[in-house]
Design a protein around this motif. Structure first.
Motif, PDB file in Angstrom:
ATOM      1  N   PRO A  28      10.156  -2.944  -1.576  1.00  0.00           N
ATOM      2  CA  PRO A  28       8.869  -2.525  -1.011  1.00  0.00           C
ATOM      3  C   PRO A  28       8.453  -3.424   0.149  1.00  0.00           C
ATOM      4  O   PRO A  28       8.596  -4.640   0.092  1.00  0.00           O
ATOM      5  N   THR A  30       6.089  -5.557   2.499  1.00  0.00           N
ATOM      6  CA  THR A  30       4.861  -6.331   2.286  1.00  0.00           C
ATOM      7  C   THR A  30       3.736  -5.869   3.202  1.00  0.00           C
ATOM      8  O   THR A  30       2.576  -6.114   2.916  1.00  0.00           O
ATOM      9  N   CYS A  32       3.194  -2.401   4.648  1.00  0.00           N
ATOM     10  CA  CYS A  32       2.623  -1.075   4.364  1.00  0.00           C
ATOM     11  C   CYS A  32       2.801  -0.637   2.913  1.00  0.00           C
ATOM     12  O   CYS A  32       2.312   0.407   2.522  1.00  0.00           O
ATOM     13  N   ARG A  33       3.537  -1.426   2.135  1.00  0.00           N
ATOM     14  CA  ARG A  33       3.798  -1.156   0.713  1.00  0.00           C
ATOM     15  C   ARG A  33       4.698   0.058   0.467  1.00  0.00           C
ATOM     16  O   ARG A  33       4.852   0.497  -0.652  1.00  0.00           O
ATOM     17  N   GLN A  34       5.297   0.604   1.528  1.00  0.00           N
ATOM     18  CA  GLN A  34       6.228   1.720   1.341  1.00  0.00           C
ATOM     19  C   GLN A  34       7.427   1.228   0.556  1.00  0.00           C
ATOM     20  O   GLN A  34       7.972   0.169   0.826  1.00  0.00           O
ATOM     21  N   ARG A  35       7.840   2.014  -0.445  1.00  0.00           N
ATOM     22  CA  ARG A  35       8.982   1.656  -1.284  1.00  0.00           C
ATOM     23  C   ARG A  35      10.236   2.279  -0.670  1.00  0.00           C
ATOM     24  O   ARG A  35      10.372   3.486  -0.622  1.00  0.00           O
ATOM     25  N   THR A  80       9.570  -8.398   1.866  1.00  0.00           N
ATOM     26  CA  THR A  80       9.549  -7.472   0.744  1.00  0.00           C
ATOM     27  C   THR A  80       8.844  -8.138  -0.437  1.00  0.00           C
ATOM     28  O   THR A  80       8.830  -9.357  -0.567  1.00  0.00           O
ATOM     29  N   LEU A  81       8.220  -7.321  -1.247  1.00  0.00           N
ATOM     30  CA  LEU A  81       7.516  -7.830  -2.427  1.00  0.00           C
ATOM     31  C   LEU A  81       8.516  -8.274  -3.482  1.00  0.00           C
ATOM     32  O   LEU A  81       8.271  -9.216  -4.227  1.00  0.00           O
TER      33      LEU A  81
END
Length: 86
Positions: A28, A30, A32-35, A80-81
């Motif tokens: 994901p 960091t 836009c949080r798009q996976r 990335t998260l």
């Protein structure tokens, strides 16, 4: 921005670091949080570049950076998260 490759072009280099196939690993963004799966990231760089930069296809934020030297590799994943597999 320059033409990009897809995340599959980074998989060979990542295979040298990870003992598993990371093409379907989710990273994901960091920003836009798009996976995104790693194979869907937009990769910039090439054979003459010092490394590879993988960007989110949604917002173009840098997700992964990979630089390889003759005896070392550096993978930076602060964009990335997490990288989750399975």
């Amino acid at each position: 921005m320059a033409d990009h490759l897809d995340g599959n072009d980074m998989l060979g280099a990542l295979a040298e670091i990870f003992a598993v196939d990371v093409s379907t690993a989710v990273a994901p963004c960091t920003n836009c949080r798009q996976r995104n799966v790693v194979a869907a990231l937009r990769v910039y760089g090439g054979p003459n570049a010092p490394g590879l930069v993988a960007r989110c296809p949604g917002c173009e934020h840098v997700v992964l950076r990979l630089v390889r030297g003759p005896e070392s590799a550096w993978l930076e994943v602060s964009g990335t998260l997490r990288i989750s597999m399975g």
